[in-house]
Design an enzyme around this catalytic site. Structure first.
Site, PDB file in Angstrom:
ATOM      1  N   LYS A 121      94.570   2.293  19.534  1.00  0.00           N
ATOM      2  CA  LYS A 121      93.678   2.901  20.514  1.00  0.00           C
ATOM      3  C   LYS A 121      93.793   2.233  21.881  1.00  0.00           C
ATOM      4  O   LYS A 121      93.417   2.816  22.893  1.00  0.00           O
ATOM      5  CB  LYS A 121      92.257   2.887  19.988  1.00  0.00           C
ATOM      6  CG  LYS A 121      92.155   3.725  18.706  1.00  0.00           C
ATOM      7  CD  LYS A 121      90.808   4.311  18.468  1.00  0.00           C
ATOM      8  CE  LYS A 121      90.814   5.365  17.391  1.00  0.00           C
ATOM      9  NZ  LYS A 121      90.890   4.835  16.018  1.00  0.00           N
TER      10      LYS A 121
HETATM   11  C1  LIG Z   1      91.216   5.613  14.974  1.00  0.00           C
HETATM   12  C2  LIG Z   1      92.090   5.114  13.916  1.00  0.00           C
HETATM   13  C3  LIG Z   1      92.800   5.994  13.091  1.00  0.00           C
HETATM   14  C4  LIG Z   1      92.646   7.489  13.176  1.00  0.00           C
HETATM   15  O1  LIG Z   1      93.212   8.008  14.358  1.00  0.00           O
HETATM   16  P1  LIG Z   1      92.811   9.460  14.863  1.00  0.00           P
HETATM   17  O2  LIG Z   1      93.440   9.600  16.199  1.00  0.00           O
HETATM   18  O3  LIG Z   1      91.324   9.477  14.925  1.00  0.00           O
HETATM   19  O4  LIG Z   1      93.336  10.429  13.866  1.00  0.00           O
HETATM   20  C5  LIG Z   1      93.666   5.448  12.162  1.00  0.00           C
HETATM   21  N1  LIG Z   1      93.825   4.109  12.034  1.00  0.00           N
HETATM   22  C6  LIG Z   1      93.146   3.247  12.815  1.00  0.00           C
HETATM   23  C7  LIG Z   1      93.354   1.806  12.618  1.00  0.00           C
HETATM   24  C8  LIG Z   1      92.274   3.714  13.779  1.00  0.00           C
HETATM   25  O5  LIG Z   1      91.615   2.854  14.564  1.00  0.00           O
END
Ligand SMILES: *Cc1c(COP(=O)(O)O)cnc(C)c1O
Length: 452
Positions: free
Chosen positions: A110
């Site tokens: 993210k």
């Molecule tokens: C947010 C997250 C996901 C999921 O990603 P999306 O974009 O919401 O599908 C998967 N793994 C981790 C570690 C995350 O922080």
């Protein structure tokens, strides 16, 4: 480039405007008016430096900032990753690769979206002189990435709702131990979906949104999706040429933001055989891709908490393209979903997708197997990506978080605890939280009292 709402309301807006608004005024999500084709030299090129590639890609969409300005914003966003490749591709087997997306400041993928968003907000506040309040809900990692993107920045207060007791202790520490006065981590008694629903409700009250100058960081912000597109190209250009023909990207999925970004770059010309939606036991998307029915269930807390989601916001973007950019039928489906609580997608065509589902036991078994077979430690989210992979195709599994964020589960799986120095330092700090009742009214009041 102009951006339009998936629900067809309002007039097309600029990149800067789509970024600033987050959600479109008709409740839809912004998407680029059209998807340009990638320049062919991007794909034959051996991996470019990440920031250069990011500029090549993002400048197709951000036609508002001049080049120098955008380069500076991108350099600052991707300059302090702990690995200079930013998103290094590790080869585990002949056809098996892991794309490490956890070298940013908060140790999850993210950071790729939210570092950029933090710097774009800063630029916006400087340019307009108008301070903003950022509101978001998190299942763990979005919150810490947003907070790392915005802590200490001038002219912005950040309010992050998270489900109390349902995120890991270290995830909570990443949000609550920053010491920054502009950060308000808000534990609520409820699930991520409850938090997300409150955010959506407050964001769609346009009068309140205007008055508070609210901005979003959830993956409803189209800039996050665009930023995430870049590492798919980066991964592709790191693959050995022999592996480039039939690439399968395996994406641990919750809100459908990460995998949707990959699918979008595929529409722009990135050769991909298939996208594999890897869910945990919260399997709405697994069921969708197998049946065409989109039917939320209860959220069942799992070993991969950042994917404990039932209503995947970005799915609306996929619907829009699935409906051949017909905003009217997207709107009708979303209204039906709101009314009935589930929808069946007419003529559902999942051609580029398949899906897997992992129980908590699968997650532990996959962590163990990858450690035994490749001497490589994966986090519980990434572990969902290792479910049922066929050995005769090229798979790139996206490693979405650093295993050190989830020491208890890793320990349970393989008896050892991975560590990371930035997380160790947090353990000595005091948590600061602002508990608020899990209702839109209570959160509204808190914002009124604490907004900038
Ligand atoms: C947010 C997250 C996901 C999921 O990603 P999306 O974009 O919401 O599908 C998967 N793994 C981790 C570690 C995350 O922080």
């Amino acid at each position: 480039m102009e951006f339009v709402s998936t629900r067809g309301g309002g007039t097309p807006v600029s990149f800067t405007e789509a970024f600033a608004r987050g959600l479109a005024p008709d409740g839809g999500l912004y998407v680029p008016r059209h998807l340009p084709l990638l320049a062919s030299d991007i794909l034959v090129e051996d991996a470019m430096p990440y920031a250069a590639l990011a500029w090549d890609f993002l400048s197709l969409f951000d036609t508002d900032h001049d080049s120098e300005h955008l380069i500076d914003i991108i350099d600052r966003s991707y300059g302090d990753f702990s690995d200079t490749i930013n998103a290094p591709l590790q080869q585990l087997g002949d056809n098996l690769f892991v794309l490490e997306l956890f070298h940013g400041p908060s140790l999850s993928f993210k950071d790729f979206g939210l570092q950029l968003i933090g710097n774009l907000f800063e630029e916006q506040i400087e340019r307009t002189g108008i301070p903003i309040n950022v509101l978001g809900a998190t299942s763990g990692d979005t919150g810490s990435a947003a907070i790392h993107g915005l802590a200490g920045k001038k002219g912005v207060n950040v309010f992050i709702l998270y489900p109390e007791g349902r995120i890991s202790d270290l995830q909570e520490r990443q949000m609550t131990c920053t010491g920054a006065e502009n950060i308000f981590p808000i534990p609520i008694k409820g699930t991520f979906d409850d938090g997300q629903a409150i955010v959506k409700e407050l964001m769609s009250d346009l009068e309140f949104k205007d008055k508070m100058r609210l901005s979003a960081i959830n993956s409803i912000n189209v800039v996050r999706v665009l930023a995430q597109c870049v590492y798919y190209i980066h991964a592709y250009t790191q693959l050995p040429p022999d592996n480039r023909d039939d690439v399968n990207f395996v994406v641990p999925t919750g809100n459908f933001g990460n995998i949707f970004a990959g699918w979008m770059v595929h529409q722009m010309g990135l050769p991909v055989d298939r996208f594999i939606v890897a869910t945990n036991q919260n399997d709405i998307l697994y069921r969708l891709f197998n049946t065409g029915e989109y039917q939320p269930d209860m959220v069942h807390p799992s070993h991969a908490p950042s994917m404990d989601i039932q209503v995947a916001s970005n799915f609306e973007r996929f619907l829009y393209y699935h409906n051949e950019k017909n905003a009217k039928s997207t709107l009708a489906l979303m209204e039906q979903f709101k009314k009935d609580g589930s929808i069946t997608i007419p003529n559902f065509n999942a051609s580029n997708f398949s899906a897997t589902r992992s129980t908590d036991e699968d997650i532990l078994a996959n962590i163990r197997r990858v450690k035994e077979d490749y001497d490589y430690v994966i986090d519980p989210h990434t572990a969902c990506g290792f479910q049922n992979l066929s050995p005769d195709r090229t798979h790139v599994v996206l490693a979405t978080a650093h295993p050190a964020k989830f020491p208890d589960i890793i320990k349970k799986a393989i008896g050892e605890t991975p560590t990371d120095p930035s997380l160790e330092a947090l353990k000595k700090k005091e948590k600061v939280t602002y508990p608020v009742e899990a209702t839109a009214a209570a959160v509204r009041q808190f914002l009124e009292e604490n907004g900038i």
